[in-house]
Structures are given as C-alpha cells and as structure tokens.
Design an enzyme around this catalytic site. Sequence first.
Site: not given
Ligand code: NAP
Length: 349
Positions: A158, A233, A338
């Site tokens: 980010r 987020s 963030e």
């Molecule tokens: P999730 O699948 O419940 O996973 C929880 C956290 O674990 C996430 O924050 C993700 O990190 C990390 N994670 C899960 N599997 C992983 C892997 N194989 N390798 C590395 N890290 C892993 O997450 P969620 O909250 O439903 O979100 C899904 C995705 O959408 C995430 O990537 C999240 O960052 C993204 N998201 C982005 C935004 C944005 O860009 N503004 C807003 C909402 C959600 P990361 O967050 O680093 O991926």
Amino acid sequence: MESLQKHHTFGLPVYAQKIITISRKKQLIEFAQTHKKSTPLCILGKGSNSLFLNNFNGVVVLIKTKGYKFYEINKNEVLVRVNAGEDWGRLAWRCSQMGLWGCENLVDIPASVGAAVIQNIGAYGQEIKNLISTVEYFNLYEKKFYQQKMSVDNFGYRESVFKNPQYFKSGEFIITKVELLLKRKSLANINYPDLLKIFEKTKNIQPINIAQSVRQIRQTKLPNYKTFGNAGSFFKNIIIDKNKLTELLQTYPLLPHFKVEDNFYKVASAWLIENAGLKGFAIGDVMVSPQHALVLGYKKKQNRQEPQPKKVLLALQKLINHIQKSILNKYGLQLQPEVIIYKNSKINE
Ligand code: NAP
C-alpha cells in the site's frame, strides 16, 4: 465553501473552499497557471481512500479524465494506456471480459486509476505494481509533464514512490496517465483461501471467472459505501519480525500470518480487531463494520437527512483512538491507517 459530500465514499457533509474538476489535460495546465503554492491542495480521484476530519481550507482538485486504449505489444502482451481519472473497477472488469490477465483479482476496488497507483492497491494476492509499466505525471509548479518507467521496486505494501516526499511532494504533482502491461496467457492467481475454495478443482479458468467470483465475495464481505459510509480497509495489515510473531503465536496460535520477506511476516489486522472483540463495536453513530472488522463507518440515514458532521467526526476520532489503543495494549502492535486523513482546518459550526 463547496460540499465534498458526494466526492468521497465516507459521504460526510464536509466542505472545501473550492472544488475544481479536471476532465481534460488542458484544464490541468490552466489550473497550474492560476494556483498559488500557499493554497492547500488536495487531489481526489473517487475519494474512496480519504477521510476529512474537518473542512478542507483549500482547493480540492477532482481528477475525472476518462478513457483507455489497448495496444498489441506481441503475441502475449497487451499494453493498456489509461487516463488517471478512469474508474479502476470499470477498467479491471473490461480487461477481464476481454480475456486479459492481470486485473481480475482487483475488480471492484473503488478507486480512480491514478489513486490506485499511488496507493498500490491490492487484493487476493495481486497488487497493481505488478502491472504498471509507465506513469505520466504533471508537475504543477514546473508546469511540465513527465513520463516515468516503473518497476516493482518503486512500490511497497500500500505504498509507492509517489508517497515518498524525498521524490514526490504531496500537492506538487498529479498522475495523469498510466500504462499497464497485461497478458493473454497466464496462470490463475487463486492462492487466497476464498478463491482456492471456488477454483481448486476447476480447469480452464478464464480471467472473467475470477473477476466474477471476486465481485461476489466482495459483495458479501464488504459493506457498500452507499448505505454504510466508509473508505474500505481503514488500517493496514501489520508487518512484524519473527521474534514478535513467535511471541504472539504463543498466546494467539490462530493468528493469521504470512511471510513477506526473510524474517518478516504480515499479520491480518482484521483478525486482531475481531479477536479483541471490536467487530461491530460502536461509538455514537460510528462503528466497526459488523461485516468486516477492518472497515470503519456509519449507517447512512434512509430519509436523506444529513448526518451531523461534528458528532460523526468526533465519534470517528474516538473510535480510531480506541481501536489503536486496544490493539496496542492487547498485542503490543501499532495499527496504522491505510486511509489518508485530512485534518487541516476547523469544522464549520
Ligand atoms: P481474507 O481473505 O479474509 O484474508 C485476511 C488477511 O489475510 C488479508 O488481509 C490478506 O492480506 C491475508 N491473506 C490471506 N490469504 C493470504 C495469502 N495466501 N498470502 C498472503 N496473505 C494472505 O481477506 P479479506 O479481508 O476478505 O480481503 C480480501 C482481499 O481484499 C485482501 O487481499 C484485502 O487486502 C483486499 N482488500 C483490499 C482493499 C483495498 O485495496 N482498499 C479493501 C478491502 C479488501 P492482504 O490484505 O495483504 O491481501
């Protein structure tokens, strides 16, 4: 004063001294000719990652330059040249529909293309940094356009070189165009648990299949800013070293953690907040979303009555402090926003 309410996804009735919309390059040059360096400047795309804690005592520039074109580079690579005000979600969907690989895990992130670059948006194991080849930006004070070749080293989690004041001073440059390199053939990126569950046994996956699934997951997991004012987020995930991780795992063996580089691990902030009992926690009208612990916001009133900004903003500040303090006390970890927070001037009574 002009209302910023419909220009940011938190949707609070805060005001700016002046709002200027840029939909063509020419308008940017005209703006640069009249803008004074002493006037505070805020540049917004879709306003999906910004929170105004009070009125903005300066000029807000809305980047609304739309449009993109595709260029065949070779058999496997297609270059997309896109204007910075284009809607990221719309572009990512279109590319996935065309069978181009690269954007499919990033569909429906509400951002303009320019802001997406600055923030290095990421989701489901993909980050925009992996797609960017060139960025064009305009220096407001030199009144000049620059083309910069980009590599993944210009970005972090980010983060990007555009957030580093050593190279780019906030308010002095505006990203105007971005070139993305997409592929006709690629392996599907389905490592994240939500996607793995769906595609584990699927053969012949196309980008649009992933895009559709990501859309569905996001719709169930993330609150819609049209009914629950929010900016995605609110906090970043936290990077810690191996010693700290080992210490935490002794007390919290279920803590989700992912290796990012030698000796360093990313821990999921959403889990930390939920495990601290704060999912759904509210102060006044503002709360941690009961749907997703990383999203802070407030329920929008159906009768269209404006929320009382001062009350909501005070509650929001208290909520942010409360969450940060609780996470620090419980785990010894500091949550960093963030979301970009503006608080340079007083709220109008
Ligand atoms: P999730 O699948 O419940 O996973 C929880 C956290 O674990 C996430 O924050 C993700 O990190 C990390 N994670 C899960 N599997 C992983 C892997 N194989 N390798 C590395 N890290 C892993 O997450 P969620 O909250 O439903 O979100 C899904 C995705 O959408 C995430 O990537 C999240 O960052 C993204 N998201 C982005 C935004 C944005 O860009 N503004 C807003 C909402 C959600 P990361 O967050 O680093 O991926």
